[in-house]
Design a protein around this motif. Structure first.
Motif, PDB file in Angstrom:
ATOM      1  N   PRO A  64      84.519 -68.940   6.668  1.00 56.86           N
ATOM      2  CA  PRO A  64      83.628 -67.785   6.877  1.00 56.86           C
ATOM      3  C   PRO A  64      82.496 -68.134   7.833  1.00 56.86           C
ATOM      4  CG  PRO A  64      84.176 -68.005   4.558  1.00 56.86           C
ATOM      5  CD  PRO A  64      84.720 -69.229   5.231  1.00 56.86           C
ATOM      6  N   LEU A  65      82.149 -67.168   8.678  1.00 64.55           N
ATOM      7  CA  LEU A  65      81.105 -67.363   9.689  1.00 64.55           C
ATOM      8  C   LEU A  65      80.039 -66.293   9.526  1.00 64.55           C
ATOM      9  CD1 LEU A  65      83.408 -67.966  12.812  1.00 64.55           C
ATOM     10  CD2 LEU A  65      82.256 -69.711  11.420  1.00 64.55           C
ATOM     11  N   VAL A 403      81.307 -56.476   8.189  1.00 65.71           N
ATOM     12  CA  VAL A 403      82.223 -57.532   7.761  1.00 65.71           C
ATOM     13  C   VAL A 403      83.544 -57.327   8.497  1.00 65.71           C
ATOM     14  CG1 VAL A 403      83.460 -58.589   5.838  1.00 65.71           C
ATOM     15  CG2 VAL A 403      81.173 -57.623   5.477  1.00 65.71           C
ATOM     16  N   ALA A 404      84.048 -58.365   9.125  1.00 68.65           N
ATOM     17  CA  ALA A 404      85.351 -58.289   9.788  1.00 68.65           C
ATOM     18  C   ALA A 404      86.239 -59.403   9.250  1.00 68.65           C
ATOM     19  CB  ALA A 404      85.207 -58.418  11.297  1.00 68.65           C
ATOM     20  N   VAL A 405      87.469 -59.041   8.894  1.00 67.82           N
ATOM     21  CA  VAL A 405      88.445 -60.017   8.403  1.00 67.82           C
ATOM     22  C   VAL A 405      89.474 -60.214   9.511  1.00 67.82           C
ATOM     23  CG1 VAL A 405      90.060 -60.595   6.561  1.00 67.82           C
ATOM     24  CG2 VAL A 405      88.117 -59.080   6.078  1.00 67.82           C
ATOM     25  N   ASP A 406      89.572 -61.424  10.040  1.00 71.18           N
ATOM     26  CA  ASP A 406      90.470 -61.644  11.176  1.00 71.18           C
ATOM     27  C   ASP A 406      90.813 -63.117  11.294  1.00 71.18           C
ATOM     28  OD1 ASP A 406      91.763 -61.404  13.845  1.00 71.18           O
ATOM     29  OD2 ASP A 406      90.752 -59.458  13.880  1.00 71.18           O
ATOM     30  N   GLN A 407      91.858 -63.385  12.070  1.00 71.48           N
ATOM     31  CA  GLN A 407      92.282 -64.764  12.307  1.00 71.48           C
ATOM     32  C   GLN A 407      91.603 -65.388  13.516  1.00 71.48           C
ATOM     33  OE1 GLN A 407      96.601 -65.392  12.210  1.00 71.48           O
ATOM     34  NE2 GLN A 407      96.812 -63.483  11.072  1.00 71.48           N
ATOM     35  N   PHE A 408      91.129 -64.521  14.454  1.00 71.16           N
ATOM     36  CA  PHE A 408      90.605 -65.041  15.710  1.00 71.16           C
ATOM     37  C   PHE A 408      89.327 -64.311  16.106  1.00 71.16           C
ATOM     38  CE2 PHE A 408      95.212 -65.714  15.879  1.00 71.16           C
ATOM     39  CZ  PHE A 408      95.267 -67.077  16.145  1.00 71.16           C
ATOM     40  N   MET A 409      88.541 -64.948  16.937  1.00 64.80           N
ATOM     41  CA  MET A 409      87.375 -64.308  17.519  1.00 64.80           C
ATOM     42  C   MET A 409      87.854 -63.357  18.618  1.00 64.80           C
ATOM     43  SD  MET A 409      84.109 -64.146  17.137  1.00 64.80           S
ATOM     44  CE  MET A 409      83.590 -65.665  16.333  1.00 64.80           C
ATOM     45  N   LEU A 420      85.212 -63.044   7.828  1.00 62.31           N
ATOM     46  CA  LEU A 420      86.046 -63.730   6.847  1.00 62.31           C
ATOM     47  C   LEU A 420      87.372 -64.075   7.509  1.00 62.31           C
ATOM     48  CD1 LEU A 420      85.627 -61.657   3.557  1.00 62.31           C
ATOM     49  CD2 LEU A 420      84.651 -63.899   4.083  1.00 62.31           C
ATOM     50  N   PRO A 421      87.830 -65.321   7.389  1.00 59.65           N
ATOM     51  CA  PRO A 421      89.117 -65.681   7.984  1.00 59.65           C
ATOM     52  C   PRO A 421      90.265 -65.001   7.247  1.00 59.65           C
ATOM     53  CG  PRO A 421      88.255 -67.503   6.692  1.00 59.65           C
ATOM     54  CD  PRO A 421      87.184 -66.453   6.711  1.00 59.65           C
ATOM     55  N   ALA A 422      91.217 -64.464   8.007  1.00 58.52           N
ATOM     56  CA  ALA A 422      92.359 -63.764   7.409  1.00 58.52           C
ATOM     57  C   ALA A 422      93.530 -64.715   7.229  1.00 58.52           C
ATOM     58  CB  ALA A 422      92.774 -62.594   8.300  1.00 58.52           C
ATOM     59  N   GLU A 451      91.744 -74.317   3.487  1.00 55.59           N
ATOM     60  CA  GLU A 451      90.827 -74.234   2.361  1.00 55.59           C
ATOM     61  C   GLU A 451      89.893 -73.025   2.434  1.00 55.59           C
ATOM     62  OE1 GLU A 451      88.733 -74.756  -1.024  1.00 55.59           O
ATOM     63  OE2 GLU A 451      90.608 -75.758  -0.450  1.00 55.59           O
ATOM     64  N   GLY A 452      89.442 -72.666   3.621  1.00 56.34           N
ATOM     65  CA  GLY A 452      88.480 -71.570   3.740  1.00 56.34           C
ATOM     66  C   GLY A 452      89.081 -70.191   3.833  1.00 56.34           C
ATOM     67  N   VAL A 453      90.405 -70.092   3.757  1.00 56.13           N
ATOM     68  CA  VAL A 453      91.102 -68.815   3.988  1.00 56.13           C
ATOM     69  C   VAL A 453      91.601 -68.239   2.668  1.00 56.13           C
ATOM     70  CG1 VAL A 453      93.054 -67.701   5.135  1.00 56.13           C
ATOM     71  CG2 VAL A 453      91.797 -69.543   6.295  1.00 56.13           C
ATOM     72  N   MET A 454      91.359 -66.962   2.476  1.00 56.17           N
ATOM     73  CA  MET A 454      91.889 -66.237   1.318  1.00 56.17           C
ATOM     74  C   MET A 454      92.710 -65.056   1.805  1.00 56.17           C
ATOM     75  SD  MET A 454      88.535 -65.866  -1.113  1.00 56.17           S
ATOM     76  CE  MET A 454      87.496 -65.441   0.296  1.00 56.17           C
ATOM     77  N   PRO A 455      93.872 -64.795   1.214  1.00 53.52           N
ATOM     78  CA  PRO A 455      94.537 -63.523   1.475  1.00 53.52           C
ATOM     79  C   PRO A 455      93.613 -62.370   1.096  1.00 53.52           C
ATOM     80  CG  PRO A 455      95.996 -65.024   0.305  1.00 53.52           C
ATOM     81  CD  PRO A 455      94.632 -65.651   0.298  1.00 53.52           C
ATOM     82  N   GLU A 456      93.766 -61.249   1.773  1.00 49.26           N
ATOM     83  CA  GLU A 456      92.892 -60.111   1.503  1.00 49.26           C
ATOM     84  C   GLU A 456      92.950 -59.680   0.043  1.00 49.26           C
ATOM     85  OE1 GLU A 456      94.525 -60.729   4.169  1.00 49.26           O
ATOM     86  OE2 GLU A 456      93.820 -59.660   5.930  1.00 49.26           O
TER      87      GLU A 456
END
Length: 678
Positions: A64-65, A403-409, A420-422, A451-456
């Motif tokens: 998370p950032l 809040v944005a959930v995504d894999q990339f910037m 939040l990392p997707a 470790e920092g990633v959770m499924p939605e």
């Protein structure tokens, strides 16, 4: 230890390929075709093959950032991120109402578990959401109202066609498995025709290419219908038995080949020859692309093209089909698209569906009582994909917390307050279907997320816990693969005899599939017949009850001398995949395509930097000059991020299609200016 597992691609793409992936030490190492899938036996496209890079990309967000006061980002723990989101959700709900929160979802990853987000926000008290769709609803509504349901023959039936018309579709890049069936039809003697303002790789494979002026396809189709009827090449027996409104339609056909030539930029002779080719008695399959209905006349355009199949009797037989969309695999949907996009269908007072996706920026800003103050974004990149994205950016920047959930910037995550990392498609199981082939798939969890990633699903579980919301496992499953499988089993129960266990054994053909759509000549319209005349469409949308043509550029759609096209191509699915190195090797930068004739008038050479602009914004990029695009048009592929030098939707206007709450991206004119030479 190496594993080889069958999965399926959840992207918003016709093909929905199933394929085998090989893994070792929690890494994706290889991808292989699934020859048992008759729709995609040769395996996925370059984007599917790029999953090896995408799954292990070093640029993937895995922690998370949180944005700081200077606009930069710092890493925080999952727990702190969830605490902050829960705190913000609680504050805005209690202070202003849950409708002060925009819940924005895109089509970045399909699957039944996506509904868990709606379950969460329902339990939260509601939210403001969008209605409509960027992609295809004008055409869906046109087909639904005309034929009673949206379906077509199975993909491999294309081989039985005597004539195939790719009408605004470029399957050689956007549906590569389909081009294989078209090529097979050609090898058996079928005539292949492309109708497109651009000479695409698909047009290169055609016997005939009709380079039409964008947005005038309905005029061509209606002129073709008139010629077919005047030459007695229609099918009176089929019409008499199965068609309603034919006489009204026949009387309405005022556009002859000469008039259509003036509108479309084609010759009258070419139009007449085209009409004779599609009515020569051989099985006809027409494959329209989604671009032809992304105008303010889009639904009527699809109705007009479909009328060719109808009056020639080219429905319900092998090789005879209108291949717009095949929703026979959507067996778990209470409301099939496009009805599921409509705010007046299944009204839920908890969800204020008051923001048109087509007019996203304008309507976000217009929300009152309460105004929008927070957004939760998942599976979407609206700052690239929405019309008039400069206005959309302004609307999002007006908010207090995003809040944005995504894999990339990307363009959207770069303005979020918390990212939040997707999960990726290999890190959680799901069930998906295709809107082209008849298969339904189980997508297994293959890799363990960082470790920092959770499924939605887990994000919503932990948020519900923090907000002290009472919920059941039917609403939101507890974390864990077994719990997600139980949730999926409950989700699909009662819709068919399919079970999770059945799907885990391999892709399943949709129950009740008609390989040849409408082969029983049953049409689920109110009158039980095909509706060439539709009073329903007239009453609901205010359009002509008969298929008709209107100039989409007669309204104010932006000043400029050039029509601006934003097609899909082989390298992206909307705004996904372009950031990967394997894709950058094929397409390292955005290129604006212009005809040699237009380039000569502006003293523009191949490789020059040009500026394309209108009152909404501008894009600067290199130009490619060729003879493959119609004079008076410019083309920049859809999906380039603004931060990559693209962002074509800075120029498009937020307007809806004539029906279906679709998005009229292509109602857009621009000007051009040479900046410098290469």
């Amino acid at each position: 230890m190496k594993q080889k597992v069958l999965t399926a691609c959840p992207r918003n793409c016709y093909s929905t390929c199933s394929f085998y992936v090989e893994t070792e030490d929690n890494r994706l190492t290889a991808i292989y075709p699934d020859p048992a899938n008759r729709a995609v036996p040769e395996g996925p496209c370059i984007k599917g093959l790029s999953y090896i890079e995408r799954a292990g990309s070093s640029s993937r967000i895995t922690t998370p950032l949180l944005k700081d006061k200077n606009g930069g980002y710092s890493e925080i723990s999952k727990e702190k991120a969830l605490d902050l989101i829960a705190e913000k959700l609680s504050w805005y709900r209690d202070k202003y109402s849950p409708h002060s929160v925009l819940y924005y979802t895109g089509s970045g990853m399909s699957g039944l578990t996506n509904s868990i987000g709606y379950n969460f926000f329902s339990l939260y008290g509601g939210a403001t959401t969008t209605y409509g769709n960027y992609c295809w609803p004008a055409g869906l509504e046109a087909v639904r109202a005309t034929l009673g349901e949206v379906k077509h023959n199975v993909p491999w039936d294309i081989e039985n066609a005597g004539t195939v018309v790719m009408w605004g579709k470029n399957p050689a890049e956007t549906n590569i498995q389909e081009i294989a069936f078209i090529s097979a039809a050609a090898s058996r003697g079928a005539k292949i025709i492309s109708v497109d303002p651009r000479r695409t790789p698909s047009a290169d494979k055609a016997d005939i290419h009709l380079s039409i002026k964008p947005g005038t396809d309905a005029a061509l189709a209606l002129a073709v219908c008139r010629i077919i009827i005047e030459k007695n090449r229609h099918n009176p027996e089929f019409i008499e038995s199965y068609v309603s409104g034919y006489e009204d339609f026949k009387r309405s056909l005022s556009t002859d080949s000469e008039a259509a030539a003036r509108i479309t930029g084609l010759s009258a002779k070419a139009i007449e020859e085209f009409a004779l080719m599609v009515s020569d008695g051989r099985p006809l399959t027409i494959i329209p692309g989604y671009g032809v209905q992304r105008y303010t006349n889009g639904g009527q355009t699809i109705r007009a093209i479909l009328a060719i199949n109808i009056i020639t009797g080219n429905l319900g037989k092998p090789g005879s089909s209108f291949n717009y969309a095949n929703l026979q695999g959507y067996v778990f949907d209470r409301y099939k698209e496009p009805l599921s996009y409509y705010p007046e269908i299944d009204v839920n007072p908890l969800f204020r569906r008051s923001v048109s996706i087509a007019r996203l920026g304008e309507e976000m800003i217009a929300q009152t009582n309460p105004t929008l103050r927070m957004a939760f974004i998942e599976r979407g990149n609206p700052l690239t994909q929405a019309c008039d994205t400069n206005l959309v950016e302004k609307a999002f920047r007006n908010l207090e917390f995003i809040v944005a959930v995504d894999q990339f910037m990307n363009d959207t995550t770069s303005i979020a307050d918390l990212i939040l990392p997707a999960k990726n498609m290999f890190e959680q199981q799901d069930i998906i279907s295709s809107y082209w082939s008849p298969y339904i798939f189980y997508r297994p969890a293959i890799l363990t997320p960082p470790e920092g990633v959770m499924p939605e699903t887990e994000i919503f579980y932990h948020l519900a816990k923090r907000l002290k919301i009472e919920f059941t496992s039917k609403d939101i499953p507890e974390p864990g693969a077994e719990n997600t499988d139980r949730w999926l089993e409950e989700r699909i129960r009662g819709y068919s005899e399919i079970t999770v266990q059945t799907l885990q054994a391999g892709p399943v053909i949709a129950p009740g599939l008609q390989e040849i759509a409408f082969s029983d000549n049953e049409f689920r319209t109110a009158g039980g017949k095909i509706n060439l005349r539709s009073d329903e469409l007239s009453e609901r949308w205010g359009v002509d009850p008969l298929p008709s043509y209107s100039d989409p550029f007669s309204k104010i759609t932006g000043s400029g001398d050039y029509i601006f096209l934003t097609p899909n191509n082989r390298n992206r699915i909307h705004s996904q995949f372009g950031n990967l190195e394997i894709i950058k090797e094929n397409e390292p930068e955005p290129l604006i395509e212009i005809s040699a004739a237009d380039a000569a008038k502006k003293n523009i050479s191949d490789g020059d930097i040009i500026r394309i602009f209108n009152e909404r914004g501008e894009v600067r990029a290199k130009v490619i000059v060729n003879f493959r695009i119609k004079e008076g048009c410019l083309s920049l592929p859809n999906g380039w991020w603004k931060m990559e030098g693209g962002g074509g939707n800075q120029l498009t206007h937020g307007s809806e299609t004539d029906m279906g709450y679709g998005t009229a991206f292509l109602n857009c004119r621009v000007n051009i200016e040479k900046i410098n030479t290469k």
